[in-house]
Design a protein around this motif. Structure first.
Motif, PDB file in Angstrom:
ATOM      1  N   SER A  12       0.955  -1.223   0.165  1.00  0.00           N
ATOM      2  CA  SER A  12      -0.025   0.050   0.013  1.00  0.00           C
ATOM      3  C   SER A  12       1.166   1.236  -0.035  1.00  0.00           C
ATOM      4  O   SER A  12       0.695   2.160  -0.600  1.00  0.00           O
ATOM      5  CB  SER A  12      -0.994  -0.085   1.208  1.00  0.00           C
ATOM      6  N   ASP A 116      -0.778   0.503  13.851  1.00  0.00           N
ATOM      7  CA  ASP A 116      -2.169  -0.100  13.743  1.00  0.00           C
ATOM      8  C   ASP A 116      -2.974   0.653  14.839  1.00  0.00           C
ATOM      9  O   ASP A 116      -2.548   0.399  15.790  1.00  0.00           O
ATOM     10  CB  ASP A 116      -2.161  -1.802  13.751  1.00  0.00           C
ATOM     11  N   ASN A 139      -7.934   6.801   8.762  1.00  0.00           N
ATOM     12  CA  ASN A 139      -9.348   5.703   9.009  1.00  0.00           C
ATOM     13  C   ASN A 139      -9.049   4.640   8.149  1.00  0.00           C
ATOM     14  O   ASN A 139      -8.708   4.966   6.856  1.00  0.00           O
ATOM     15  CB  ASN A 139     -10.586   6.585   9.387  1.00  0.00           C
ATOM     16  N   SER A 140      -9.937   3.707   8.288  1.00  0.00           N
ATOM     17  CA  SER A 140     -10.532   2.844   7.303  1.00  0.00           C
ATOM     18  C   SER A 140     -11.671   2.862   6.789  1.00  0.00           C
ATOM     19  O   SER A 140     -12.716   3.183   7.842  1.00  0.00           O
ATOM     20  CB  SER A 140      -9.938   1.476   7.628  1.00  0.00           C
ATOM     21  N   PRO A 141     -12.354   2.886   5.495  1.00  0.00           N
ATOM     22  CA  PRO A 141     -11.604   2.608   4.293  1.00  0.00           C
ATOM     23  C   PRO A 141     -10.621   3.567   4.155  1.00  0.00           C
ATOM     24  O   PRO A 141     -11.032   4.706   4.248  1.00  0.00           O
ATOM     25  CB  PRO A 141     -12.391   2.070   3.351  1.00  0.00           C
ATOM     26  N   ASN A 142      -9.332   3.432   3.505  1.00  0.00           N
ATOM     27  CA  ASN A 142      -8.473   4.264   3.052  1.00  0.00           C
ATOM     28  C   ASN A 142      -7.923   3.806   1.729  1.00  0.00           C
ATOM     29  O   ASN A 142      -8.081   2.692   1.227  1.00  0.00           O
ATOM     30  CB  ASN A 142      -7.477   4.407   4.011  1.00  0.00           C
ATOM     31  N   ARG A 143      -7.168   5.020   1.008  1.00  0.00           N
ATOM     32  CA  ARG A 143      -6.591   4.375  -0.176  1.00  0.00           C
ATOM     33  C   ARG A 143      -5.647   3.312  -0.286  1.00  0.00           C
ATOM     34  O   ARG A 143      -5.071   2.825  -1.322  1.00  0.00           O
ATOM     35  CB  ARG A 143      -6.291   5.759  -1.123  1.00  0.00           C
ATOM     36  N   TYR A 144      -5.171   2.996   0.861  1.00  0.00           N
ATOM     37  CA  TYR A 144      -4.142   2.001   1.106  1.00  0.00           C
ATOM     38  C   TYR A 144      -4.758   0.501   1.190  1.00  0.00           C
ATOM     39  O   TYR A 144      -4.091  -0.442   1.025  1.00  0.00           O
ATOM     40  CB  TYR A 144      -3.222   2.152   2.201  1.00  0.00           C
ATOM     41  N   GLY A 145      -6.055   0.627   1.358  1.00  0.00           N
ATOM     42  CA  GLY A 145      -6.888  -0.780   1.776  1.00  0.00           C
ATOM     43  C   GLY A 145      -6.332  -1.471   3.091  1.00  0.00           C
ATOM     44  O   GLY A 145      -6.441  -2.940   3.083  1.00  0.00           O
ATOM     45  N   ILE A 146      -6.155  -0.811   3.952  1.00  0.00           N
ATOM     46  CA  ILE A 146      -5.617  -1.441   5.218  1.00  0.00           C
ATOM     47  C   ILE A 146      -6.356  -0.903   6.238  1.00  0.00           C
ATOM     48  O   ILE A 146      -6.966   0.161   6.222  1.00  0.00           O
ATOM     49  CB  ILE A 146      -3.879  -1.303   5.410  1.00  0.00           C
ATOM     50  N   PRO A 147      -6.112  -1.701   7.461  1.00  0.00           N
ATOM     51  CA  PRO A 147      -6.988  -1.008   8.793  1.00  0.00           C
ATOM     52  C   PRO A 147      -6.649   0.308   9.128  1.00  0.00           C
ATOM     53  O   PRO A 147      -5.300   0.779   8.853  1.00  0.00           O
ATOM     54  CB  PRO A 147      -6.714  -2.087   9.632  1.00  0.00           C
ATOM     55  N   ALA A 148      -7.350   0.877   9.848  1.00  0.00           N
ATOM     56  CA  ALA A 148      -7.075   2.375  10.330  1.00  0.00           C
ATOM     57  C   ALA A 148      -5.679   2.188  10.879  1.00  0.00           C
ATOM     58  O   ALA A 148      -5.172   1.436  11.685  1.00  0.00           O
ATOM     59  CB  ALA A 148      -7.941   2.645  11.159  1.00  0.00           C
TER      60      ALA A 148
END
Length: 177
Positions: A12, A116, A139-148
């Motif tokens: 990401s 995390d 926060n999530s969802p985010n452009r990285y596709g990972i948890p907040a």
């Protein structure tokens, strides 16, 4: 969690001649800042001025150089997945080392602290801070596709005209890649 988060973060984040003293100018890097956290990071990451030292310390390069259309760049992140997943922050052990590609090789320009958010908040009542510098929450969802997660950049080896703790640095370029 460590094994699940580290590969996602590696992928990401990818999307998206030192002087002998620690003060003053750093040859080829134009560092003038002297905040305490910057000094701590410079001392701790001095061994990584040579990018070849990263592998033995558990840092792996992410793919590509992170640059923005109007924000300068960040550079290439070398991430230590074990540190990303440990749920702690330590000014002497950044989760990511950031390098600028150039014709002379890779130049260390800064670091990124990453933790995390859920793991952090299990053991703490407030967001992380290092030497008075607050982390940013993504926060999530985010452009990285990972948890907040929480993150903090420190431009310890390259001056940033917008501040030592701002994400993007107008003095970093990906043109040397």
């Amino acid at each position: 969690m460590v094994l699940a988060l580290a590969p996602a973060l590696l992928g990401s984040v990818a999307l998206f001649a030192a002087t002998d003293d620690m003060g003053g100018m750093h040859a080829g890097h134009n560092v003038k800042v002297s905040a305490k956290l910057v000094d701590i990071v410079r001392l701790a990451t001095r061994p990584f001025l040579d990018v070849n030292a990263t592998a033995g310390a558990g840092y792996m390069p992410a793919f590509g150089c992170v640059s923005g259309p109007d924000h300068g760049a960040m550079g290439i992140h070398y991430i230590n997945g074990d540190l990303v997943g440990d749920g702690e922050v330590d000014a002497t052990r950044p989760e990511a080392l950031i390098y600028e590609p150039s014709s002379g090789g890779m130049r260390l320009v800064g670091v990124e602290f990453i933790v995390d958010a859920a793991t952090w908040m299990k053991n703490h009542t407030s967001p992380p801070m290092l030497e008075g510098q607050a982390f940013q929450f993504v926060n999530s969802p985010n452009r990285y596709g990972i948890p907040a997660f929480f993150e903090l950049h420190v431009w310890a080896w390259r001056d940033n005209p917008n501040g030592a703790f701002v994400d993007w640095n107008n003095k970093v370029s990906c043109e040397g890649q």
